[in-house]
Motif scaffolding. Structure first.
Motif, short mmCIF file in Angstrom:
data_model
loop_
_atom_site.label_atom_id
_atom_site.label_comp_id
_atom_site.label_asym_id
_atom_site.label_seq_id
_atom_site.Cartn_x
_atom_site.Cartn_y
_atom_site.Cartn_z
N LYS A 1 -7.66 116.65 19.19
CA LYS A 1 -8.65 117.43 18.46
C LYS A 1 -9.98 116.67 18.37
O LYS A 1 -11.05 117.26 18.51
N LEU A 2 -9.92 115.37 18.15
CA LEU A 2 -11.13 114.55 18.10
C LEU A 2 -11.92 114.66 19.40
O LEU A 2 -13.15 114.70 19.39
N ARG B 1 -15.01 112.57 27.25
CA ARG B 1 -13.92 111.59 27.35
C ARG B 1 -12.53 112.20 27.17
O ARG B 1 -11.54 111.48 27.20
N ALA B 2 -12.46 113.49 27.00
CA ALA B 2 -11.16 114.14 26.75
C ALA B 2 -10.16 113.86 27.87
O ALA B 2 -8.97 113.65 27.61
N GLU B 3 -10.63 113.83 29.10
CA GLU B 3 -9.74 113.57 30.24
C GLU B 3 -9.06 112.20 30.11
O GLU B 3 -7.90 112.04 30.47
N SER C 1 -12.84 93.35 12.23
CA SER C 1 -14.22 93.46 12.70
C SER C 1 -14.20 93.84 14.17
O SER C 1 -13.21 93.60 14.88
N ASP C 2 -15.28 94.43 14.61
CA ASP C 2 -15.39 94.79 16.02
C ASP C 2 -15.32 93.51 16.83
O ASP C 2 -16.00 92.53 16.55
N TYR C 3 -14.48 93.51 17.85
CA TYR C 3 -14.29 92.33 18.67
C TYR C 3 -14.57 92.62 20.14
O TYR C 3 -15.23 91.88 20.82
N HIS C 4 -14.04 93.70 20.59
CA HIS C 4 -14.07 94.00 22.02
C HIS C 4 -14.30 95.50 22.16
O HIS C 4 -13.58 96.27 21.55
N LEU C 5 -15.26 95.87 22.92
CA LEU C 5 -15.50 97.29 23.17
C LEU C 5 -15.15 97.58 24.62
O LEU C 5 -15.75 97.01 25.53
N GLU C 6 -14.14 98.41 24.80
CA GLU C 6 -13.75 98.79 26.15
C GLU C 6 -14.53 100.02 26.54
O GLU C 6 -14.57 101.00 25.80
N MET C 7 -15.17 99.95 27.67
CA MET C 7 -15.95 101.09 28.16
C MET C 7 -15.26 101.61 29.43
O MET C 7 -14.64 100.84 30.16
N ARG C 8 -15.36 102.92 29.62
CA ARG C 8 -14.71 103.54 30.79
C ARG C 8 -15.65 104.53 31.45
O ARG C 8 -16.54 105.07 30.81
N ARG C 9 -15.36 104.77 32.71
CA ARG C 9 -16.05 105.83 33.45
C ARG C 9 -15.21 106.22 34.65
O ARG C 9 -14.35 105.49 35.10
N ARG C 10 -15.48 107.39 35.13
CA ARG C 10 -14.80 107.88 36.32
C ARG C 10 -15.46 107.24 37.54
O ARG C 10 -16.67 107.05 37.57
N VAL C 11 -14.65 106.90 38.54
CA VAL C 11 -15.22 106.31 39.77
C VAL C 11 -14.93 107.19 40.97
O VAL C 11 -14.06 108.01 40.96
#
Length: 162
Positions: free
Chosen positions: A29-30, A36-38, A152-162
């Motif tokens: 639902k979020l 980013r739903a995929e 606390s925020d430590y690591h931010l994982e970022m994603r993208r389609r390639v």
């Protein structure tokens, strides 16, 4: 309302899986309508895989699955485990709070905090002094709670389609 928290048993797997489905529905639902739903879409057989993962952690000395009950009614669960850290760091192992779910009618009553306290107690007993928790990018409510808990925020994982 008298909420008890206990270690889950293998016989609890049906109730745990139902609550996990609630957690997955909340996240779906979020992300509904978000680009980013995929990335959050579950694969075929995900429920069966999660059941195996939960059972492994119920049985493992390095896993802890807790269930919260209102009388005999399951109202939440948490799943924590001990994992090795990346070997280049001084901190060699982490306690990881993987899943933390409380049913909607029971949120805001301190159940999540009790799960956290039980996990921390268990981590310390196991010689683990550092804990990690992950939160989805759109789950701002949980992120704020975790900040209040001292994470606390430590690591931010970022994603993208390639």
């Amino acid at each position: 309302m008298d909420i008890s928290i206990r270690r889950a048993k293998q016989a609890d797997i049906g109730a745990l899986t139902a609550m996990w489905n609630g957690l997955m529905a909340y996240h779906a639902k979020l992300y509904r309508g978000d680009r980013r739903a995929e990335e959050h879409a579950l694969r075929e057989g995900a429920e069966t895989l999660w059941r195996k993962f939960a059972l492994k952690n119920i049985r493992s000395p390095n896993g802890q699955v807790l269930i919260a009950e209102d009388g005999k009614k399951p109202v939440g669960y948490s799943l924590s485990f001990i994992k090795p850290n990346i070997p280049v760091f001084r901190i060699r192992k982490l306690g990881h709070l993987s899943d933390l779910y409380v049913k909607p009618g029971y949120r805001g009553k301190g159940i999540g905090t009790r799960f956290r306290d039980e996990a921390f107690r268990w981590f310390r007993k196991k010689g683990v002094r550092h804990a990690s928790i992950a939160v989805h990018a759109l789950n701002r409510g949980s992120w704020k709670v975790y900040l209040k808990w001292g994470f606390s925020d430590y690591h931010l994982e970022m994603r993208r389609r390639v």
